[in-house]
Enzyme design. Structure first.
Site, PDB file in Angstrom:
ATOM      1  N   ARG A   1      28.181  47.121  40.754  1.00  0.00           N
ATOM      2  CA  ARG A   1      27.617  46.997  39.393  1.00  0.00           C
ATOM      3  C   ARG A   1      26.149  46.725  39.816  1.00  0.00           C
ATOM      4  O   ARG A   1      25.589  45.896  39.951  1.00  0.00           O
ATOM      5  CB  ARG A   1      28.168  45.692  38.674  1.00  0.00           C
ATOM      6  CG  ARG A   1      29.557  45.873  38.442  1.00  0.00           C
ATOM      7  CD  ARG A   1      30.464  44.772  38.057  1.00  0.00           C
ATOM      8  NE  ARG A   1      31.802  44.678  37.986  1.00  0.00           N
ATOM      9  CZ  ARG A   1      32.592  43.818  37.887  1.00  0.00           C
ATOM     10  NH1 ARG A   1      32.283  42.612  37.699  1.00  0.00           N
ATOM     11  NH2 ARG A   1      34.079  44.080  38.135  1.00  0.00           N
TER      12      ARG A   1
ATOM     13  N   HIS B   1      39.022  48.255  32.969  1.00  0.00           N
ATOM     14  CA  HIS B   1      38.262  47.130  33.259  1.00  0.00           C
ATOM     15  C   HIS B   1      36.933  47.051  32.552  1.00  0.00           C
ATOM     16  O   HIS B   1      35.901  46.574  33.189  1.00  0.00           O
ATOM     17  CB  HIS B   1      38.049  46.698  34.890  1.00  0.00           C
ATOM     18  CG  HIS B   1      38.366  45.563  35.308  1.00  0.00           C
ATOM     19  ND1 HIS B   1      39.204  44.801  35.829  1.00  0.00           N
ATOM     20  CD2 HIS B   1      37.118  44.357  35.320  1.00  0.00           C
ATOM     21  CE1 HIS B   1      39.107  43.438  36.159  1.00  0.00           C
ATOM     22  NE2 HIS B   1      37.766  43.178  35.924  1.00  0.00           N
TER      23      HIS B   1
ATOM     24  N   ASP C   1      42.070  48.617  25.922  1.00  0.00           N
ATOM     25  CA  ASP C   1      40.623  48.092  25.788  1.00  0.00           C
ATOM     26  C   ASP C   1      39.591  49.119  26.205  1.00  0.00           C
ATOM     27  O   ASP C   1      40.065  50.222  26.423  1.00  0.00           O
ATOM     28  CB  ASP C   1      40.555  47.000  26.629  1.00  0.00           C
ATOM     29  CG  ASP C   1      40.462  46.907  28.158  1.00  0.00           C
ATOM     30  OD1 ASP C   1      40.419  48.000  28.475  1.00  0.00           O
ATOM     31  OD2 ASP C   1      40.804  46.029  28.686  1.00  0.00           O
TER      32      ASP C   1
END
Length: 404
Positions: free
Chosen positions: A195, A300, A331
């Protein structure tokens, strides 16, 4: 030409209705938030950069998340007319029990970092609204604390299985003992995603004090005051861990995990079992064959593999493969109640949101989470009515067209 005359006070009075003055600043800001995007903007202003970016960001170039949001943004609804909608009923069934809305609150790590009220605040809102809430293995409130804080909420526990099964056995036993109804096994983390925002910000748990963070903290004094005057951040369900955070993550994210580990979890956990992180039709079939009660299509939140499949695009194919009775959750990229309705119309049983409620938490604590839930619920009801669907079961794939 009409004759002019001065209006009488009795005629003006009904037109001069001042907006009620809201003295509490948080209530005023939240009241002015009309969308989840509004809450996101509030959260960005009220939270240190590294904390906001941890929540808001995704892996590498953040293409997985961007594409998911673009998919929802670019879809087309095809409403039916003259359906006699009447009062809209958004209730549904999730894992065999009623849910007041077709969405729930997904597990997220480090939630007390976003705002000191943390997981307990989110779980309480879920209980009031009547939807499920998932507690993460990497939560900053432990199983016992959450059970005490939200005794009436439908609680799920999200689990990572690592090489040593003993810690997972302990967590499952504690979750069962304290009334957690379902287990969510996350399987998309053989290693941690990269990230870039976090790397550039020097992100750490707990937040590291540098010149940059001190300057940023001066711009967010309320966050820092709450952080410094409440219990220290910790991986609350892993109190026995004695290594560093990096060592713990390497232990939690097991690249050797196989379907045999899923079989072991199925033997160990006797309640509903959800497998989260499924990203292909083949894997959806496999986890169901190995005992999963529900398939959770997820990348995720775009935080692991960049350029991954958009989960909502998988829904129709997985529904076709698993049949009408399979429980399929989804999601990633959900920013409105219209997104929730679209996913359900495409074949999802329910939708899980994460960032949406975290923006609310950062913007205004428990009241902000409640505002996020209220916004989503209002949008769900309105979108269903405009589509001509009085009940969740009235939603169908002909109402939604995904852009190529």
């Amino acid at each position: 030409m009409s004759d002019r005359q001065l209006p009488k006070w009795s005629e003006l009075k009904p037109l001069l209705r001042p907006k009620p003055v809201v003295l509490n600043g948080t209530d005023r800001r939240l009241g002015n938030a009309v969308t989840i995007a509004d809450l996101r903007r509030l959260a960005k202003r009220r939270t240190p950069t590294s904390v906001f970016d941890y929540t808001d960001g995704a892996a590498e170039e953040e293409l997985s998340l961007a594409r998911a949001r673009e998919t929802f943004h670019d879809l087309t609804f095809h409403p039916g007319i003259l359906k006699g909608v009447g009062p809209v009923d958004p209730t549904t069934t999730v894992l065999g029990k009623p849910s007041a809305l077709p969405f729930g609150f997904a597990p997220t790590g480090f939630t007390r970092m976003m705002r000191h009220e943390g997981e307990a605040a989110v779980a309480r809102v879920a209980g009031r609204v009547g939807i499920p809430y998932g507690l993460s293995t990497l939560g900053t409130t432990n199983i016992e604390e959450l059970a005490a804080a939200a005794p009436d909420t439908r609680k799920w526990f999200q689990l990572y299985v690592w090489r040593d099964h003993a810690p997972a056995e302990d967590l499952m036993a504690r979750a069962k003992e304290h009334g957690f109804e379902a287990l969510v096994l996350t399987v998309d983390c053989p290693v941690g995603g990269s990230r870039h925002r976090d790397i550039r910000n020097g992100f750490a748990i707990p937040p590291a004090l540098s010149v940059k963070t001190v300057v940023d903290g001066a711009m967010h004094p309320n966050w820092w005051w709450n952080f410094l005057t409440t219990p220290p951040l910790r991986f609350a369900s892993l109190d026995s861990w004695e290594g560093t955070v990096g060592e713990m993550m390497n232990a939690l994210f097991d690249p050797t995990m196989t379907l045999a580990d899923l079989d072991w979890v199925r033997r160990t956990w006797d309640g509903p079992l959800v497998v989260k992180g499924v990203q292909t039709v083949e894997d959806a079939k496999a986890v169901v064959d190995h005992g999963a009660d529900a398939v959770w299509l997820s990348n995720h939140g775009g935080r692991q593999l960049d350029k991954a499949q958009v989960p909502v695009r998988l829904v129709p194919a997985v529904r076709e493969a698993l049949g009408p009775d399979a429980e399929i959750m989804v999601d990633t990229g959900v920013m409105s109640g219209a997104d929730v309705v679209a996913a359900v119309a495409l074949g999802a049983s329910s939708v899980l949101v994460g960032r949406a409620y975290l923006y609310g938490l950062m913007a205004g604590g428990e009241r902000g989470v409640q505002r996020a839930a209220d916004i989503l619920a209002t949008e769900v009801r309105r979108t269903m009515a405009l589509l001509g669907a009085a009940r969740v079961r009235d939603l169908h794939s002909g109402m939604v067209e995904l852009a190529p």
